[in-house]
Design an enzyme around this catalytic site. Structure first.
Site, short mmCIF file in Angstrom:
data_model
loop_
_atom_site.label_atom_id
_atom_site.label_comp_id
_atom_site.label_asym_id
_atom_site.label_seq_id
_atom_site.Cartn_x
_atom_site.Cartn_y
_atom_site.Cartn_z
N ARG A 242 50.69 45.48 39.95
CA ARG A 242 49.79 45.72 38.82
C ARG A 242 50.65 45.88 37.56
NH1 ARG A 242 46.24 43.79 40.98
NH2 ARG A 242 44.30 44.67 41.75
N GLU A 271 46.04 43.10 30.31
CA GLU A 271 45.49 41.76 30.56
C GLU A 271 44.16 41.58 29.85
OE1 GLU A 271 45.38 40.99 34.78
OE2 GLU A 271 47.45 41.66 35.01
N HIS A 289 47.94 36.15 36.45
CA HIS A 289 47.31 36.90 37.55
C HIS A 289 46.72 35.95 38.61
CE1 HIS A 289 45.50 41.09 38.50
NE2 HIS A 289 45.74 40.42 39.61
P1 NAP Z 1 48.87 48.24 50.98
O1 NAP Z 1 48.87 47.56 52.32
O2 NAP Z 1 48.08 49.48 50.81
O3 NAP Z 1 50.40 48.50 50.59
C1 NAP Z 1 50.79 49.28 49.51
C2 NAP Z 1 52.05 50.01 49.91
O4 NAP Z 1 52.59 50.66 48.75
C3 NAP Z 1 51.82 51.08 50.97
O5 NAP Z 1 52.74 50.87 52.03
C4 NAP Z 1 52.10 52.38 50.22
O6 NAP Z 1 52.72 53.37 50.99
C5 NAP Z 1 53.07 51.92 49.16
N1 NAP Z 1 53.15 52.81 48.00
C6 NAP Z 1 52.15 53.41 47.32
N2 NAP Z 1 52.65 54.13 46.30
C7 NAP Z 1 54.00 53.97 46.35
C8 NAP Z 1 55.07 54.49 45.58
N3 NAP Z 1 54.85 55.28 44.54
N4 NAP Z 1 56.32 54.13 45.93
C9 NAP Z 1 56.55 53.32 46.98
N5 NAP Z 1 55.58 52.82 47.76
C10 NAP Z 1 54.32 53.14 47.43
O7 NAP Z 1 48.37 47.24 49.86
P2 NAP Z 1 48.53 45.66 49.81
O8 NAP Z 1 47.36 45.03 50.44
O9 NAP Z 1 49.89 45.30 50.28
O10 NAP Z 1 48.42 45.44 48.23
C11 NAP Z 1 49.37 46.00 47.34
C12 NAP Z 1 48.94 45.84 45.89
O11 NAP Z 1 49.12 44.50 45.48
C13 NAP Z 1 47.46 46.11 45.62
O12 NAP Z 1 47.20 47.49 45.47
C14 NAP Z 1 47.19 45.33 44.37
O13 NAP Z 1 47.31 46.15 43.23
C15 NAP Z 1 48.29 44.26 44.35
N6 NAP Z 1 47.73 42.91 44.48
C16 NAP Z 1 47.93 42.02 43.47
C17 NAP Z 1 47.44 40.73 43.57
C18 NAP Z 1 47.64 39.73 42.48
O14 NAP Z 1 46.77 38.91 42.27
N7 NAP Z 1 48.78 39.73 41.81
C19 NAP Z 1 46.73 40.35 44.71
C20 NAP Z 1 46.54 41.27 45.73
C21 NAP Z 1 47.05 42.56 45.58
P3 NAP Z 1 51.99 54.27 52.12
O15 NAP Z 1 52.46 53.67 53.40
O16 NAP Z 1 52.49 55.64 51.91
O17 NAP Z 1 50.51 54.14 51.88
#
Ligand code: NAP
Length: 323
Positions: A242, A271, A289
């Site tokens: 993000r 954005e 994005h």
């Molecule tokens: P996810 O499976 O929930 O993974 C997020 C990871 O980040 C979790 O392992 C979490 O740790 C960790 N985390 C949270 N806060 C942190 C911090 N301060 N320091 C280090 N690690 C931290 O989510 P995901 O499905 O992989 O998606 C991740 C993010 O990608 C989404 O939230 C979204 O904002 C972004 N995204 C962007 C796009 C795009 O179009 N560019 C598309 C999809 C997603 P824990 O194990 O402790 O929970």
């Protein structure tokens, strides 16, 4: 019994819109214009379900209603930090998201960015289209080798792990991980990854740093000038998480003074506006994005929302309920 009323806040893939309309009394946003807070406030008093996405800021203002009609915000996308979760909870509004179905495509895009910035693909394309290519030469647009280098991943969840899979098995990269909680040893072992305790430990040893944590207030400006200074001077930062996770002014400074090798961004702090300082940096690749922007992922995201909605209105627990 009347069918639940549902508002889809943006245009969705046709197949999903059609399927939704078969089960629900659907209001579409044919103009595909983002709704204002005032329009959201109205919607939350009118529809049984609102299906928002990342461009919809559902903050305190939008949720400032006495008696909401909305019982579920079924988000189209995995990230939901654009929704004021605590406020929604006080109204008893459920929130769901769409994990998994976009992980591969988002990791593919992070790889695209990593390769583009390392191999100066943006520079090359601009030069060619401008008619300025004078032909092959040994010193022309020389970039950085990706294979075999060290990739630092911050946030080792679904997308972070897909990124590790591609980088480790496809490019022989060493994987270093920083994650909020401890990652299971068997998951780390799958990618030959090592977890380090802090971001400060990860940055100095990474040739590429890729962000895969959620956004929101907790992670705002996680990558700031102090941390950018800890990166190797030829290392690259990739952000598909993000926009708010990176302090853009600090990043622009680092890029202008070449204190890091370069950066590649899919997401931005405000954005669709792009910080003009960033636009001046040649060692930066930018995409609008596009993380989940494939036909397959966008359709699967829609059908995942539909599944969540069906479960909810059938009185079952939606599998992607996050609040
Ligand atoms: P996810 O499976 O929930 O993974 C997020 C990871 O980040 C979790 O392992 C979490 O740790 C960790 N985390 C949270 N806060 C942190 C911090 N301060 N320091 C280090 N690690 C931290 O989510 P995901 O499905 O992989 O998606 C991740 C993010 O990608 C989404 O939230 C979204 O904002 C972004 N995204 C962007 C796009 C795009 O179009 N560019 C598309 C999809 C997603 P824990 O194990 O402790 O929970």
């Amino acid at each position: 019994m009347a069918r639940p009323s549902v508002l889809i806040t943006r245009r969705w893939p046709d197949a999903v819109e059609q399927q939704l309309a078969q089960t629900y009394d659907v209001a579409f946003n044919r103009a595909d214009r983002p709704l204002t807070s005032g329009e959201f406030r109205e919607a939350i008093q009118r529809y049984d379900a609102v299906l928002p996405t990342v461009t919809d800021k559902i903050g305190p203002e939008a949720l400032d209603v006495k008696k909401p009609q909305t019982k579920i915000l079924a988000n189209y996308g995995v990230g939901y930090t654009h929704i004021d979760v605590e406020r929604a909870k006080t109204h008893g509004i459920a929130i769901t998201n769409t994990p998994d179905v976009l992980s591969e495509c988002t990791a593919d895009l992070a790889m695209t960015l990593m390769l583009m910035v390392a191999r100066r693909a943006g520079d090359g394309e601009r030069e060619l289209r401008a008619g300025n290519w004078s032909g092959w030469r040994p010193t022309h647009l020389v970039g950085t080798k990706v294979s075999g280098k060290t990739l630092g991943i911050i946030g080792f969840g679904r997308i972070g792990q897909e990124m590790a899979k591609r980088a480790h098995f496809g490019f022989g990269m060493k994987i270093v991980v920083q994650n909020r909680s401890a990652v299971k040893p068997e998951i780390l072992a799958r990618y030959g990854a090592v977890q380090v305790p802090t971001i400060e430990d990860l940055l100095p040893q990474s040739d590429f740093v890729s962000l895969h944590c959620p956004g929101g207030a907790e992670n705002a400006k996680m990558i700031n000038s102090r941390r950018l200074d800890l990166m190797k001077e030829d290392a690259f930062l990739i952000n598909t998480a993000r926009g708010e996770v990176v302090d853009e002014a600090a990043l622009a400074q680092a890029l202008m003074f070449d204190t890091i090798g370069g950066a590649a961004l899919d997401v931005f702090e405000r954005e669709p506006q792009v910080n003009p300082m960033l636009a001046q940096c040649d060692n930066l690749v930018m995409l609008p994005h596009l993380g989940s922007a494939t036909r397959e992922a966008r359709q699967a995201m829609g059908f995942r929302v539909l599944d969540n909605l069906n479960d909810f209105f059938e009185g079952k627990a939606p599998r992607d309920r996050v609040a």
